[in-house]
Write a protein that holds these residues in place. Structure first.
Motif, mmCIF file in Angstrom:
data_model
loop_
_atom_site.group_PDB
_atom_site.id
_atom_site.type_symbol
_atom_site.label_atom_id
_atom_site.label_comp_id
_atom_site.label_asym_id
_atom_site.label_seq_id
_atom_site.Cartn_x
_atom_site.Cartn_y
_atom_site.Cartn_z
ATOM 1 N N GLN A 1 -0.444 6.699 13.091
ATOM 2 C CA GLN A 1 -0.303 8.068 12.630
ATOM 3 C C GLN A 1 -0.848 8.182 11.204
ATOM 4 O OE1 GLN A 1 0.975 11.048 14.170
ATOM 5 N NE2 GLN A 1 -0.124 11.755 12.356
ATOM 6 N N CYS A 2 -1.652 9.215 10.959
ATOM 7 C CA CYS A 2 -2.253 9.408 9.639
ATOM 8 C C CYS A 2 -1.703 10.680 8.998
ATOM 9 C CB CYS A 2 -3.770 9.498 9.747
ATOM 10 S SG CYS A 2 -4.569 7.946 10.237
ATOM 11 N N TRP A 3 -1.341 10.579 7.713
ATOM 12 C CA TRP A 3 -0.780 11.707 6.967
ATOM 13 C C TRP A 3 -1.633 11.986 5.740
ATOM 14 C CZ3 TRP A 3 3.386 14.177 9.070
ATOM 15 C CH2 TRP A 3 4.112 13.490 10.055
ATOM 16 N N ALA B 1 10.575 13.749 1.643
ATOM 17 C CA ALA B 1 11.917 13.358 1.216
ATOM 18 C C ALA B 1 12.882 13.203 2.399
ATOM 19 C CB ALA B 1 12.472 14.389 0.238
ATOM 20 N N LYS B 2 12.498 13.709 3.567
ATOM 21 C CA LYS B 2 13.374 13.618 4.741
ATOM 22 C C LYS B 2 13.265 12.238 5.389
ATOM 23 C CE LYS B 2 12.809 18.545 5.803
ATOM 24 N NZ LYS B 2 12.302 19.529 6.802
ATOM 25 N N HIS C 1 12.269 12.551 10.903
ATOM 26 C CA HIS C 1 12.178 14.004 10.786
ATOM 27 C C HIS C 1 10.861 14.488 10.173
ATOM 28 C CE1 HIS C 1 16.865 14.008 10.667
ATOM 29 N NE2 HIS C 1 16.379 13.855 11.897
ATOM 30 N N TRP C 2 9.935 13.566 9.913
ATOM 31 C CA TRP C 2 8.640 13.989 9.404
ATOM 32 C C TRP C 2 7.928 14.816 10.453
ATOM 33 C CZ3 TRP C 2 5.651 9.606 6.418
ATOM 34 C CH2 TRP C 2 6.417 9.204 5.309
ATOM 35 N N LEU D 1 -0.620 17.062 7.844
ATOM 36 C CA LEU D 1 -0.292 17.313 6.446
ATOM 37 C C LEU D 1 1.181 17.021 6.206
ATOM 38 C CD1 LEU D 1 -2.171 20.678 5.826
ATOM 39 C CD2 LEU D 1 -2.653 18.505 4.697
ATOM 40 N N ILE D 2 1.474 16.538 5.003
ATOM 41 C CA ILE D 2 2.862 16.340 4.620
ATOM 42 C C ILE D 2 3.013 16.744 3.160
ATOM 43 C CG2 ILE D 2 2.516 13.890 3.996
ATOM 44 C CD1 ILE D 2 5.391 13.421 5.117
#
Length: 249
Positions: A212-214, A242-243, A247-248, A235-236
């Motif tokens: 997975q890429c963010w 912070a979660k 939950h991301w 996107l993050i």
């Protein structure tokens, strides 16, 4: 093989905001080459320099930007960064290796004369240190994969009291290849980066299909970086980061 998920982070633009250091070193380097730095100071990052940082791929480019800033047309550079860069280099008669050498020397002298002040120019993004320190409590390991030198990155991490499971600097090779090697040792859950082009390369690398890429919103991004992202790049922002990992989204 450990069952704990592993998060792999880029360093500049993800964990640390190096903008103050980029400008400080670039300004001093350009002045040493005879550029006119009048009206600018080393301790205030110009808005135009900050705006053009996402286009920079190599350190020497920042020296050129510092030299050009007094008369730089920001929109012209945004519209045609490569062309404006070539014209400026030709007019000044400069070469990339020359600028990189001066920049490296400027940094070396800064470290030699006042190491603590030099380290203080690298500022962690809000909440990043605390969040990384909390990952162990979630049963998550984290690593750093950067184009900075391993030794220098290790010193910066230590100054921030951060201890990754692993650190790979530029000496380790290209990021996709390092990630492939890591995949053979650990279950790499995610790669977190602020350069879209790097993530796109990772997504097309055989062996990294499950990674997975963010793309971090708080990094050095062009406006176009947020448009039409491939399905595997999400996107993050700092709130989501912070979660807990589960939950991301």
């Amino acid at each position: 093989m450990s069952e704990r998920p592993l998060l792999v982070f880029d360093f500049d633009g993800v964990i640390v905001d190096g903008m103050a250091e980029y400008w400080w070193s670039s300004w001093h380097a350009s002045c040493s080459l005879g550029a006119d730095g009048s009206g600018l100071t080393s301790d205030v990052v110009p808005d135009a320099f900050r705006a053009l940082r996402p286009w920079v791929h190599h350190g020497w480019e920042m020296v050129l930007l510092a030299a050009e800033l007094p008369g730089l047309d920001l929109q012209h550079w945004i519209n045609d960064y490569a062309g404006q860069q070539r014209r400026a280099m030709d007019l000044r008669g400069w070469q990339p290796d020359q600028l990189q050498s001066v920049l490296d020397h400027t940094r070396q002298e800064a470290v030699r004369s006042d190491r603590s002040a030099w380290l203080a120019l690298h500022r962690p993004f809000p909440g990043l240190v605390e969040r990384l320190q909390s990952l162990d409590g979630e049963g998550v390991d984290w690593a750093v994969l950067t184009t900075k030198s391993e030794a220098f990155t290790a010193e910066l991490l230590e100054s921030l009291t951060l201890k990754p499971w692993r650190l790979d600097g530029r000496e380790a090779g290209a990021k996709p290849e390092v990630l492939r090697r890591l995949q053979s040792q650990r279950r790499v859950h995610s790669f977190i980066e602020d350069r879209r082009a790097t993530l796109e390369t990772v997504c097309t690398t055989p062996g990294l299909e499950s990674l997975q890429c963010w793309l971090v919103r708080w990094g050095y991004l062009k406006p176009s970086d947020l448009i039409g992202l491939p399905p595997r790049i999400q996107l993050i922002d700092l709130i989501a980061f912070a979660k807990p990992l589960a939950h991301w989204q």
